[in-house]
Design an enzyme around this catalytic site. Structure first.
Site, short mmCIF file in Angstrom:
data_model
loop_
_atom_site.label_atom_id
_atom_site.label_comp_id
_atom_site.label_asym_id
_atom_site.label_seq_id
_atom_site.Cartn_x
_atom_site.Cartn_y
_atom_site.Cartn_z
N GLU A 1 0.89 -1.18 0.00
CA GLU A 1 0.00 0.00 0.00
C GLU A 1 0.91 1.21 0.00
OE1 GLU A 1 -3.12 0.01 -0.28
OE2 GLU A 1 -3.72 -2.03 0.26
N CYS B 1 -2.29 8.98 2.57
CA CYS B 1 -1.91 8.51 1.22
C CYS B 1 -2.98 8.81 0.20
CB CYS B 1 -1.55 7.04 1.25
SG CYS B 1 -2.82 6.03 2.00
P1 NAD Z 1 9.81 6.88 4.45
O1 NAD Z 1 9.62 6.32 3.11
O2 NAD Z 1 11.20 7.03 4.97
O3 NAD Z 1 9.04 5.99 5.53
C1 NAD Z 1 7.69 5.62 5.41
C2 NAD Z 1 7.46 4.51 6.41
O4 NAD Z 1 8.21 3.37 6.02
C3 NAD Z 1 7.96 4.84 7.82
O5 NAD Z 1 7.05 4.34 8.77
C4 NAD Z 1 9.29 4.12 7.94
O6 NAD Z 1 9.58 3.69 9.25
C5 NAD Z 1 9.11 2.94 7.05
N1 NAD Z 1 10.32 2.50 6.39
C6 NAD Z 1 11.26 3.26 5.79
N2 NAD Z 1 12.24 2.50 5.27
C7 NAD Z 1 11.91 1.21 5.56
C8 NAD Z 1 12.51 -0.05 5.29
N3 NAD Z 1 13.65 -0.16 4.56
N4 NAD Z 1 11.90 -1.16 5.76
C9 NAD Z 1 10.74 -1.09 6.45
N5 NAD Z 1 10.13 0.06 6.73
C10 NAD Z 1 10.69 1.21 6.28
O7 NAD Z 1 9.11 8.28 4.47
P2 NAD Z 1 8.69 9.25 5.65
O8 NAD Z 1 9.49 10.51 5.56
O9 NAD Z 1 8.62 8.56 6.97
O10 NAD Z 1 7.24 9.54 5.17
C11 NAD Z 1 6.98 10.29 4.01
C12 NAD Z 1 6.63 9.45 2.84
O11 NAD Z 1 6.09 8.23 3.27
C13 NAD Z 1 5.54 10.09 2.02
O12 NAD Z 1 6.09 10.61 0.85
C14 NAD Z 1 4.53 9.02 1.74
O13 NAD Z 1 4.61 8.60 0.41
C15 NAD Z 1 4.96 7.86 2.52
N6 NAD Z 1 3.94 7.34 3.40
C16 NAD Z 1 2.90 6.70 2.85
C17 NAD Z 1 1.93 6.18 3.66
C18 NAD Z 1 0.76 5.46 3.10
O14 NAD Z 1 -0.23 5.33 3.78
N7 NAD Z 1 0.84 4.92 1.89
C19 NAD Z 1 2.03 6.33 5.02
C20 NAD Z 1 3.13 7.00 5.58
C21 NAD Z 1 4.10 7.49 4.74
#
Ligand code: NAD
Length: 479
Positions: free
Chosen positions: A252, A286
Site C-alpha cells: 500500500e 496517502c
Molecule cells: P519513508 O519512506 O522514509 O518511511 C515511510 C514509512 O516506512 C515509515 O514508517 C518508515 O519507518 C518505514 N520504512 C522506511 N524504510 C523502511 C525499510 N527499509 N523497511 C521497512 N520500513 C521502512 O518516508 P517518511 O518521511 O517517513 O514519510 C513520508 C513518505 O512516506 C511520504 O512521501 C509518503 O509517500 C509515505 N507514506 C505513505 C503512507 C501510506 O499510507 N501509503 C504512510 C506514511 C508514509
C-alpha cells in the site's frame, strides 16, 4: 513534560519486553519537540525469538476455527471502543493529529476488527466437477504462514490493525514493525490482543532501524508473506527483496490523488468538502487530494471558497480543543513542505494562503493553497504528503483525465459533477485503485482499499482482504 504516555515495549511470544540493555530511541511530541518516551529496539536475538514464536504458533493457530479466531478479534474491537480515548490521546502525543481524529481512528478500527472477525468465516474453497465419477476435486484456501508487516506513522492504529486483523482472521501469524516515530498505537494493539487471549506468538511486535529489521525478516525462510504501507521508493525496495526470496507481497504505497471539479458541480459544496478533507491529519494521508483540476468556468468561484475555508482552519497542538489541524509528524516533513512551496513559487505559481511554517517550536505548517503551478512543478509531480493543495484550471474533461493520469501514481481519485455522463467518463477514465464521486466513501472495512501503477499491489479490506494471506491448494481424490 508529559506525565503519562504508553509504556513502550516489544511484544514477543506473548511477553512485553523492554530494558535489558537494548538500544533505545527517544519518541518526540511533534507539537512541542519534547521527548515523551523511550522505545526499545529489538536485538537480533529478539528478532529470532519473534520468528521462532510466530512459526511455532502458526502450527496451531492455522487450525483454530474461524469462529474462535473471530471471537478474539471481536474482543479487541470491544476493548478498542472502551479504551479509544486513552489510546487516542497517546496517538495525538506521538503523532500530532487532533484528539478527535485520533480517537476516531481507534473507533473505526473496532469496526475493522468486527468485520474481519465475520468475514474470516467466509473463507471458502470450492468443488470442481470431475471427469470421472469416482473422483472428487477440491480447492482449499489455506493460511500462507508467518507474515512480516511494516506499517507507517500517519494512521498508526489503522494501518497496523488492517494488516493484523486480516492475517489473524486468515489463520496466519504475524510479526509487525510499526512506526518508530509514533509507536504507542501498535503497543496498545498488542496489549488489547494480549488481554483478549490471543495465544503467544500469533502476534509479535518489534522495533528497530527500519531497513535492518525489514531486511532481516524478509530474508528469513520462516516468513512467507510481506505487507508494507509507506512510500513508493521503500515499497519498491521491499518488493524487490521479497521477490528475490519468492515471497508474497501486499504493498500500500503513496499516491498523488487528482480531484476533478467539473463546471456542472455544486462548486461551493465541493470546495467546502475538499478543504475539510484535504487538511485531515495535516494532509499526511496517502489518499489525500493533492492535484485539483478545476474546469475554467468555475475556477474563480472554487478558488475563492476553497481558499477561504483553508485559511480558516485552526492550527495548533492536537490536544487543544479548538485545533482542527495539528503539527506535521516530524521536522523532516516541515522541510519537505517548504521545498515544495519554494519550487512552485519559483515557477510562477501563486500562494493563495499559507506557504510557511508557523511558530518557532513544534512542526507546524500552515494549510496551503497553491494556484496554477505548471505541470512540471515539483508539487504536480511528487507526492507532498502534507497540507499542500495545488490547483490548476482545465478546459475540457479529456484534458483533465490525461493530466490526472500522467503520473506513475494510481491510488485514490476524486471528482465532483452532477452530470451522469461525465461521472461515467471519469470512473472509466481515471487510472486509480479508488474513485470517489461527489463524496469521500473509501476505506471502510467492507470495501477494497488499494492502488494501481506505482501505488501498490493488492487490496486491504473488502472480500479481497484475505487474498494476500491465503494460498490455494488443489486436492483430487479417487475412491
Ligand atoms: P519513508 O519512506 O522514509 O518511511 C515511510 C514509512 O516506512 C515509515 O514508517 C518508515 O519507518 C518505514 N520504512 C522506511 N524504510 C523502511 C525499510 N527499509 N523497511 C521497512 N520500513 C521502512 O518516508 P517518511 O518521511 O517517513 O514519510 C513520508 C513518505 O512516506 C511520504 O512521501 C509518503 O509517500 C509515505 N507514506 C505513505 C503512507 C501510506 O499510507 N501509503 C504512510 C506514511 C508514509
Amino acid at each position: 513534560m508529559t506525565t503519562s504516555y504508553e509504556n513502550l515495549a516489544l511484544y514477543i511470544d506473548g511477553e512485553f519486553v523492554q530494558g535489558g540493555g537494548r538500544v533505545e530511541q527517544p519518541v518526540i511530541d511533534p507539537a512541542t519537540g519534547e521527548t515523551i518516551g523511550q522505545l526499545p529496539h529489538a536485538t537480533r536475538a529478539d528478532l529470532d525469538r519473534a520468528l521462532a514464536a510466530a512459526e511455532r504458533a502458526f502450527a496451531t493457530w492455522r487450525h483454530v476455527s474461524p469462529t474462535d479466531r473471530g471471537a478474539i478479534l471481536r474482543k479487541v474491537g470491544e476493548l478498542s471502543r472502551e479504551r479509544a480515548k486513552d489510546i487516542g490521546r497517546n496517538i495525538t502525543l506521538d503523532q500530532g493529529k487532533p484528539l478527535a481524529e485520533a480517537v476516531g481512528e481507534v473507533l473505526r478500527c473496532a469496526d475493522h476488527c468486527d468485520w474481519h472477525a465475520e468475514e474470516g468465516r467466509r473463507i471458502y474453497g470450492r468443488v470442481i466437477p470431475p471427469r470421472m465419477p469416482n473422483v472428487r476435486q477440491f480447492v482449499l484456501r489455506e493460511p500462507i504462514g508467518v507474515c512480516a508487516a511494516f506499517t507507517p506513522w500517519n494512521f498508526p492504529y489503522n494501518q497496523a490493525i488492517r494488516k493484523i486483523a486480516a492475517a489473524i482472521a486468515a489463520g496466519c501469524t504475524i510479526i509487525i514493525k510499526g512506526p518508530e516515530d509514533s509507536p504507542s498505537a501498535v503497543v496498545a494493539i498488542a496489549r488489547l490482543f494480549h488481554e483478549a487471549g490471543l495465544p503467544p506468538g500469533v502476534l509479535n511486535v518489534v522495533w528497530g532501524v527500519p531497513h535492518e529489521v525489514s531486511e532481516y525478516l524478509i530474508a528469513s525462510p520462516i516468513v512467507r508473506k510481506v505487507s508494507f504501507t509507506g512510500s513508493v521508493p521503500v515499497g519498491k525496495q521491499l518488493a524487490a527483496l521479497a521477490g528475490s526470496h519468492m515471497k508474497r507481497i501486499t504493498m500500500e504505497l503513496g499516491g498523488h490523488s487528482p480531484v476533478i471539479v467539473c463546471a456542472d458541480a455544486d462548486v461551493e459544496r465541493a470546495a467546502t468538502m475538499l478543504a475539510g478533507f484535504k487538511f485531515t491529519n495535516a494532509g499526511q494521508v496517502c489518499v489525500s487530494p493533492t492535484r485539483f483540476y478545476i474546469e475554467e468556468p468555475v475556477w474563480d468561484r472554487f478558488m475563492a471558497r476553497f481558499t477561504e475555508v483553508s485559511r480558516g482552519i485552526k492550527v495548533g497542538p492536537g490536544l487543544a480543543a479548538d485545533t482542527r489541524m495539528g503539527p506535521l509528524a516530524h521536522a523532516r516533513r516541515v522541510t519537505a513542505m517548504a521545498e515544495f512551496v519554494e519550487d512552485a513559487r519559483a515557477r510562477g505559481a501563486r500562494i493563495e494562503t499559507g506557504g510557511e511554517r508557523l511558530g518557532d517550536s513544534g512542526n507546524f505548517f500552515a494549510p496551503t493553497v497553491i494556484a496554477a503551478p505548471p505541470d512540471d512543478a515539483k508539487i504536480m509531480q511528487a507526492e507532498p504528503f502534507g497540507p499542500l493543495a495545488a490547483c490548476v484550471p482545465f478546459k475540457d474533461l479529456d484534458e483533465a483525465l490525461r493530466r490526472a493520469n500522467s503520473l506513475p501514481y494510481g491510488l485514490s481519485s476524486y471528482a465532483f459533477t452532477t452530470n451522469t455522463s461525465n461521472a461515467l467518463r471519469i470512473q472509466n477514465g481515471l487510472e486509480a485503485g479508488m474513485v470517489n464521486i461527489n463524496h469521500f466513501g473509501q476505506a471502510l472495512p467492507e470495501t477494497p482499499f488499494g492502488g494501481v501503477k506505482d501505488s501498490g499491489i493488492g487490496s486491504e479490506g473488502g472480500s479481497e482482504t484475505f487474498d494476500g494471506y491465503l494460498v490455494t491448494k488443489f486436492v483430487t481424490q479417487m475412491d
